[in-house]
Design a protein around this motif. Structure first.
Motif, short mmCIF file in Angstrom:
data_model
loop_
_atom_site.label_atom_id
_atom_site.label_comp_id
_atom_site.label_asym_id
_atom_site.label_seq_id
_atom_site.Cartn_x
_atom_site.Cartn_y
_atom_site.Cartn_z
N ASN A 52 -21.20 67.02 -113.40
CA ASN A 52 -23.23 67.17 -112.69
C ASN A 52 -23.18 68.39 -111.94
N LEU A 53 -22.15 69.32 -111.93
CA LEU A 53 -22.03 70.68 -111.49
C LEU A 53 -23.07 71.72 -111.48
N ALA A 54 -22.62 72.72 -111.86
CA ALA A 54 -23.01 74.17 -111.49
C ALA A 54 -24.52 74.22 -111.82
N HIS A 55 -25.89 73.92 -110.50
CA HIS A 55 -27.23 73.59 -110.58
C HIS A 55 -27.38 75.01 -109.98
N GLY A 56 -26.58 75.91 -109.67
CA GLY A 56 -26.91 77.11 -108.92
C GLY A 56 -28.61 76.37 -107.97
N SER A 57 -29.07 77.77 -108.22
CA SER A 57 -30.48 77.84 -107.08
C SER A 57 -30.94 77.20 -107.10
N ARG A 58 -30.77 76.05 -108.82
CA ARG A 58 -31.86 75.29 -108.84
C ARG A 58 -31.52 73.64 -108.92
N GLY A 59 -31.10 73.52 -108.07
CA GLY A 59 -30.85 71.66 -107.91
C GLY A 59 -31.60 70.56 -107.84
N LEU A 60 -32.42 71.57 -107.12
CA LEU A 60 -33.41 70.21 -106.62
C LEU A 60 -34.07 69.69 -107.65
N LEU A 61 -34.51 71.10 -109.00
CA LEU A 61 -35.11 70.85 -109.99
C LEU A 61 -34.47 69.94 -111.51
N TYR A 62 -33.23 70.15 -111.67
CA TYR A 62 -32.60 69.63 -112.05
C TYR A 62 -31.33 68.23 -112.33
N ALA A 63 -31.13 68.46 -111.04
CA ALA A 63 -30.03 67.36 -110.58
C ALA A 63 -30.50 66.13 -110.33
N PRO A 64 -31.34 65.63 -109.90
CA PRO A 64 -31.99 64.81 -109.81
C PRO A 64 -32.18 63.82 -110.89
N LEU A 65 -32.82 64.79 -112.43
CA LEU A 65 -32.65 64.28 -113.52
C LEU A 65 -31.18 64.71 -114.55
N ALA A 66 -30.76 65.44 -114.14
CA ALA A 66 -29.41 65.10 -114.88
C ALA A 66 -28.48 63.48 -114.10
N ALA A 67 -28.55 63.31 -112.68
CA ALA A 67 -27.99 62.07 -112.33
C ALA A 67 -28.56 60.47 -113.02
N GLU A 68 -29.90 60.35 -113.15
CA GLU A 68 -30.76 59.64 -114.06
C GLU A 68 -29.79 59.43 -115.45
N TRP A 69 -29.79 61.11 -116.01
CA TRP A 69 -29.59 61.66 -118.19
C TRP A 69 -27.52 60.38 -118.07
#
Length: 603
Positions: free
Chosen positions: A550-567
Motif C-alpha cells: 500500500n505504497l506511493a500515494h504521493g500527494s493523493r494519500g487522503l484520496l486513495y490510501a483508505p480505499l486501498a486499505a479496504e481492498w
C-alpha cells in the motif's frame, strides 16, 4: 406497497414483507446458526430493491454473530430507487434503526459500478453494485457463502434470471454456498442445476405454493487468496495514513495487526496538518473517475467514523474549488465541464462558488483535513506502534510457512505482511520500491487579510485553506529529491515559503507577499511513481501472495490510501472487494515491474 411499473411487479411478494424476508432468505440459508459459528461471512443478493433483505439480515447478524466476526454483503440493482423514494418506503416499513439510517446517509449517486456502504456498529460492509447483473458480477472479486436470489418475476425480468447471471453466481460461490429465492420457476431450477447447484422445491411463503432453495456442489472457480483461511496475525510496516488505515481495516475484520515504524505515528508525509481531499478527475477516463468516487466515499466515511468515536473535529474546511489559473488549468476546467456530471461521476459542480474570476469547477464533497490528527485518531483504537527499524522481509518457502520480518530487535514470523512505508528508510524492502521516486512538499501557515469567500478551499496554482481569524495554510511546493530511501534534511526552506506565496498571488488578500506574515511551516516527503497512482496489491517478492503493498500515494494519500486499505483487507480474506477487477488493476504494482523511478510535475 411499492410497485415497479416497468416490470409490472411489486417489490414484495406478500402483505408481510418482514415475514417474507425471514422465511425466504434468512431461514432458507440457515443464517442464525451459521452466523453463530463464523469468523467471516459473505452474502450475495441479486436485487437490492428497498434494502429490506439486508437490513433485516443485519439485525440477525447483530444478534447471533461473535463479537469479532465480520459480515460482507454484496447486492446488485439495475434500477436504484431515488433517495426520496427509499426514505418513503423505509418510513412505511418502520426502518429507522442505526443500520437503516447509515444506509440512507451513504446511499450512492446513480453511477454504474460498485459502491461501498459501511455499517461500523454492526461490523459489516455492503458493496452495492449499480448496473446489469451479469457484466457487473463478472467484475466482482471475492467469495460468497449464501445467496438471496431476489428480483422481479422471471417472466418480467429475464435479464436477471438467466444462465449468464447464474454462471457468475457459481463462479463467486464457495463450495457449500446456499441460496434462497421466492420464485419456483422451472427454468430457474434447471439453470441453477446446470451451473452446479442442487435445488429443492419447498413450501412457498404466504399464498405462494412453492419456492426454491439449494446448495452449491461445484468447485471453487475463482482463485482463493493463499492465506485466507489461516490469516490471524499481519504485520503492517508504516504508521502513516496508509499503514494505519490498513491496520484499522484488518482489525475490523478480526485480524490482529502489528504496526512498525521507527518514526512513530504519522512521522512522514502523513503528518500533514492541512491536507486537501479532492478527486483526481479526468475528462475522458471514466474508470479513473470511478476510482476517485470510491476513494472520496471511503475517506469521508472514515473521517465521519473517527470524528464520531473521538469527538474530535478533523475537518478544517468543506468544499474545494479548482480555478484554471494557468493555460493548462483553464483547458482542464473547460474539458471537465464539457464531460458533465455523468462523465465525472457526479463529483463536480461546474457552477459552484468561487474566490477569483478565473474559470473554475467546484467539488462539493471535497474537504481540508488535519491528516496528522486523523492518523492519531486511527491509532487510538490500534495496538501501540513499535518503533523498531525493519531491515528485511523474507517469505517462507511453503504457501503456509508465513513471512519473516527482520527488525532491529530480531526476527518474527507473520501470516502476511503489508508494506505501507512510502519510500522506506535505508534499504528497499521489496523490488517495487525501485520504481518509486520522492518529492518534498512544504506548506506555509500565514496571517493575511483574506476576505470571507465562504470557508471552502481554493485551489489552482497551489491551494489556500482558510483558517481561524486571518490565518490560512497555503502550499505546497513540489521539489524532487534524489531517490527512495536516501537520508536528507527535511527542514523547511524560506525560499519554499516565498514560492507558496508567489503561486497563490491570484487569491484575494494574497496579492502582496511582502505584507503577509509567515506563522509556521511544515515539510514532508512524498513517494510517487510515474503514473502517480499508488502501488496496491501483491509484491513479486513472494509468489504465494503473502507480501502486499500500500505504497506511493504521493500527494493523493487522503484520496486513495483508505480505499486501498479496504481492498487489501478484503482481498487477503477472500471477501467481496470494493473495486471492480479492471479498476483494481489500475493500481496493480506489476504495472511498474520494469520501470525506473519517475514522477511527473504536480498538477
Amino acid at each position: 406497497m411499492p410497485y415497479a411499473v416497468d416490470y409490472g411487479d411489486g417489490y414484495f411478494g406478500s402483505r408481510d414483507p418482514r415475514a417474507e424476508v425471514q422465511e425466504v432468505f434468512i431461514e432458507a440459508n440457515r443464517l442464525p446458526e451459521r452466523f453463530a459459528r463464523c469468523r467471516h461471512f459473505a452474502i450475495g443478493e441479486t436485487g437490492f430493491g428497498t434494502g429490506l433483505n439486508l437490513l433485516q439480515t443485519l439485525q440477525q447478524w447483530r444478534r447471533h454473530a461473535p463479537p469479532d466476526a465480520f459480515l460482507s454483503l454484496l447486492s446488485l440493482e439495475a434500477h436504484p430507487l431515488s433517495p426520496e423514494d427509499l426514505e418513503r418506503i423505509h418510513g412505511y416499513l418502520g426502518l429507522d434503526d442505526p443500520d437503516s439510517r447509515a444506509l440512507r446517509e451513504q446511499y450512492p449517486p446513480p453511477i454504474p459500478g460498485l459502491h461501498r456502504i459501511d455499517f461500523p456498529g454492526a461490523r459489516a460492509v455492503l458493496t452495492l453494485g449499480l448496473g446489469d447483473a451479469a457484466p457487473l458480477l463478472a467484475q466482482v472479486r471475492g467469495h460468497i457463502d449464501a445467496w438471496f436470489l431476489d428480483g422481479f418475476a422471471p417472466r418480467n425480468n429475464p435479464a436477471l434470471w438467466n444462465t449468464g447471471v447464474f454462471r457468475q453466481v457459481a463462479r463467486l460461490s464457495r463450495p457449500g454456498a446456499t441460496f434462497g429465492t421466492y420464485t419456483a420457476a422451472g427454468q430457474v431450477r434447471r439453470d441453477l442445476e446446470a451451473v452446479g447447484f442442487t435445488v429443492q422445491r419447498v413450501t412457498g411463503h404466504g399464498r405462494k405454493r412453492e419456492r426454491l432453495t439449494g446448495t452449491f456442489q461445484g468447485l471453487l472457480v475463482a482463485p482463493s487468496p493463499p492465506v485466507a483461511h489461516e490469516l490471524h496475525h499481519v504485520a503492517v510496516v508504516g504508521a502513516g495514513l496508509a499503514g494505519l488505515a490498513t491496520a484499522h481495516a484488518l482489525q475490523r475484520r478480526g485480524i490482529r495487526a502489528t504496526i512498525l515504524d521507527p518514526d512513530g505515528i504519522a512521522g512522514g508525509a502523513s503528518g500533514n496538518p492541512a491536507a486537501v481531499l479532492l478527486p483526481n478527475l479526468h475528462p475522458r477516463d471514466t474508470e479513473l473517475n470511478d476510482l476517485a468516487l470510491a476513494g472520496m466515499r471511503r475517506t469521508r466515511a472514515l473521517i465521519d467514523q473517527m470524528e464520531g468515536t473521538t469527538r474530535e473535529r478533523l475537518r478544517l474546511a468543506s468544499g474545494v474549488a479548482f480555478h484554471g489559473i494557468s493555460t493548462h488549468g483553464q483547458k482542464r476546467v473547460a474539458r471537465l465541464r464539457e464531460a458533465g456530471g455523468a462523465g465525472t461521476s457526479l463529483l463536480l459542480d461546474p457552477e459552484g462558488p468561487r474566490c477569483a474570476d478565473a474559470p473554475h469547477v467546484y467539488y462539493p464533497q471535497g474537504l481540508a483535513v488535519d491528516m496528522a490528527a486523523l492518523c492519531r485518531a486511527l491509532a487510538r483504537a490500534l495496538p501501540p506502534v513499535r518503533t523498531e527499524v525493519v531491515t528485511g522481509v523474507e517469505p517462507g518457502a511453503a504457501p503456509d510457512g508465513g513471512v519473516r520480518l527482520e527488525t532491529s530487535a530480531g526476527t518474527e514470523t507473520f501470516d502476511a505482511i503489508v508494506l505501507a512505508n512510502a519510500a522506506g528508510r535505508g534499504r528497499s524492502l521489496c523490488p517495487e520500491q525501485a520504481a518509486i521516486s520522492t518529492v518534498t512538499g512544504q506548506m506555509t501557515r500565514i496571517a493575511a487579510p483574506l476576505p470571507d469567500w465562504g470557508g471552502y478551499v481554493a485551489t489552482g496554482q497551489g491551494y489556500c485553506i482558510p483558517g481561524p481569524g486571518t490565518s490560512a495554510w497555503i502550499g505546497a511546493t513540489y521539489r524532487r529529491t534524489e531517490g527512495a530511501g536516501d537520508a536528507r534534511d527535511p527542514s523547511p526552506l524560506a525560499e519554499d515559503d516565498a514560492a507558496n506565496l508567489r503561486h497563490l498571488a491570484w487569491v484575494p488578500g494574497l496579492e502582496h507577499a511582502e505584507a503577509i506574515q509567515v506563522l509556521e511551516h511544515w515539510a514532508g516527503e512524498r513517494a510517487v511513481v510515474r503514473d502517480r497512482l499508488p502501488l496496491v496489491g501483491h509484491s513479486r517478492l513472494d509468489r504465494n501472495g503473502r507480501i502486499l503493498l500500500n505504497l506511493a500515494h504521493g500527494s493523493r494519500g487522503l484520496l486513495y490510501a483508505p480505499l486501498a486499505a479496504e481492498w487489501l483487507a478484503d482481498h487477503l480474506l477472500g471477501l467481496i472487494e470494493p473495486l471492480e477487477a479492471t479498476t483494481a488493476a489500475r493500481l496493480d504494482p506489476a504495472r511498474h515491474a520494469d520501470q525506473s523511478p519517475g514522477g511527473s510535475s504536480e498538477a
